[in-house]
Design a protein around this motif. Structure first.
Motif, PDB file in Angstrom:
ATOM      1  N   LEU A  53      26.581  23.187  13.934  1.00 39.38           N
ATOM      2  CA  LEU A  53      25.677  24.141  14.878  1.00 39.38           C
ATOM      3  C   LEU A  53      24.445  23.066  14.608  1.00 39.38           C
ATOM      4  N   LEU A  54      24.852  21.926  14.315  1.00 38.01           N
ATOM      5  CA  LEU A  54      23.906  20.642  14.630  1.00 38.01           C
ATOM      6  C   LEU A  54      24.188  20.297  16.140  1.00 38.01           C
ATOM      7  N   PRO A  55      24.759  20.251  16.806  1.00 40.18           N
ATOM      8  CA  PRO A  55      25.089  19.156  17.891  1.00 40.18           C
ATOM      9  C   PRO A  55      23.957  19.921  19.481  1.00 40.18           C
ATOM     10  N   GLU A  56      24.343  21.787  19.271  1.00 38.19           N
ATOM     11  CA  GLU A  56      23.717  22.224  19.788  1.00 38.19           C
ATOM     12  C   GLU A  56      22.119  22.489  19.805  1.00 38.19           C
ATOM     13  N   GLY A  57      21.645  22.232  18.622  1.00 37.73           N
ATOM     14  CA  GLY A  57      20.459  22.037  18.031  1.00 37.73           C
ATOM     15  C   GLY A  57      19.547  21.098  18.224  1.00 37.73           C
ATOM     16  N   GLU A  58      20.372  20.007  18.074  1.00 41.03           N
ATOM     17  CA  GLU A  58      19.840  18.961  18.776  1.00 41.03           C
ATOM     18  C   GLU A  58      19.844  18.111  20.101  1.00 41.03           C
ATOM     19  N   ARG A  59      20.317  18.707  20.667  1.00 39.64           N
ATOM     20  CA  ARG A  59      20.785  19.200  22.082  1.00 39.64           C
ATOM     21  C   ARG A  59      18.890  19.535  22.683  1.00 39.64           C
ATOM     22  N   MET A  60      19.496  20.428  21.932  1.00 40.58           N
ATOM     23  CA  MET A  60      17.790  21.315  22.534  1.00 40.58           C
ATOM     24  C   MET A  60      16.519  20.676  21.815  1.00 40.58           C
ATOM     25  N   PHE A  61      16.298  20.207  21.367  1.00 42.64           N
ATOM     26  CA  PHE A  61      15.239  19.060  20.659  1.00 42.64           C
ATOM     27  C   PHE A  61      15.992  18.385  21.091  1.00 42.64           C
TER      28      PHE A  61
END
Length: 298
Positions: A53-61
């Motif tokens: 989950l984290l890579p795509e979430g952090e790119r959205m951030f």
């Protein structure tokens, strides 16, 4: 660094807000096992699911903050946002390498779940082409969602800095990955809240968003755990009832944060005057970052 154990106190001298910057880290993932806590495969996979989950979430951030930056006139907040973007970009890149170098090496194909994360964070929560007041409000909504998620990441960061994973023979590289990441989440825990407030996300809006984000976040993590268990030939393909029973058992043994403390953390954001500075210790986070094996290796 000696991690805190039950009954010990955090460092008393807290430096307060610190200048945020991305730290280069270097991990050697050769021969890293999927069950990085050998006696706790379900807990291993639940924490592994965060890598999905984290890579795509952090790119959205990062994308949302880059979109918001031109509207920020407060120099101090702009500096914090730039530091936040740098740290989150490094987090995304590092967790991406886990997908390629650990999961693939152990026969796990992460793409089906990663594609779902891409759809969620790029399409559902990504930038829209709507202009005017509606587009502005959509940006504020995304910033409020980021603030809610960052509260949980700071909570999880504080938990992993103080959890005694070594008694479960945790692989030191994976433990360091999540402690390095968690320490930076604690370090920049105030930024997302400050940004959301700056853009006019008031108490009612933040409370409404938290009411939605909390159950969705838990659902996504459990779904990711189910995906990892299904991909793991060493484990039976558990249905959700049996999987949740094992997750609660791992919580009771201390390999995962407990549900009562997670609920208390979520409810704390509904208190008038909530301030994320109460989540974790900057002094402890900075102290760990100074001794993190991955940070020192680079």
């Amino acid at each position: 660094m000696k991690l805190l154990r039950w009954g010990e106190q955090r460092p008393e001298t807290d430096p307060g807000e610190v200048a945020l910057h991305a730290r280069n880290v270097r991990f050697d993932w050769s021969d890293t096992p999927l069950h990085w806590m050998p006696s706790e495969p379900i807990a291993s996979h639940l924490i592994n699911a965060l890598n999905l989950l984290l890579p795509e979430g952090e790119r959205m951030f990062c994308a949302a903050y880059s979109e918001a930056l031109p509207y920020v006139k407060d120099d101090k907040l702009r500096e914090a946002m730039l530091g936040f973007i740098g740290q989150e970009s490094m987090h995304a890149e590092t967790h991406d390498r886990v997908l390629r170098e650990v999961f693939a090496a152990n026969g796990v194909d992460p793409l089906p779940y990663v594609r779902q994360a891409e759809y969620l964070f790029r399409k559902t929560l990504g930038s829209s082409d709507v202009d005017g007041a509606v587009g502005d409000q959509q940006l504020v909504e995304r910033l409020a969602i980021i603030a809610c998620l960052e509260h949980f990441f700071a909570y999880l960061g504080d938990w992993v800095l103080n959890a005694d994973l070594e008694k479960f023979d945790a692989d030191p590289r994976v433990a360091d990955l999540f402690r390095w990441h968690g320490a930076e989440e604690v370090e920049h825990r105030h930024v997302a809240h400050d940004v959301a407030v700056y853009f006019g996300a008031g108490y009612l809006r933040r409370a409404a968003v938290m009411s939605l984000v909390f159950p969705v976040f838990l659902t996504l993590v459990v779904r990711g755990t189910k995906f990892m268990v299904h991909q793991d030939p060493a484990l039976p393909d558990l249905g959700y009832p049996r999987l949740l029973t094992r997750v609660f058992g791992a919580m009771w043994r201390g390999t995962l944060p407990g549900m009562p403390s997670l609920l208390r953390s979520a409810l704390s954001t509904f208190e008038p005057g909530y301030n994320p500075e109460s989540v974790g210790s900057t002094a402890q986070a900075v102290a760990y970052l100074a001794t993190s094996p991955a940070a020192r290796a680079s």
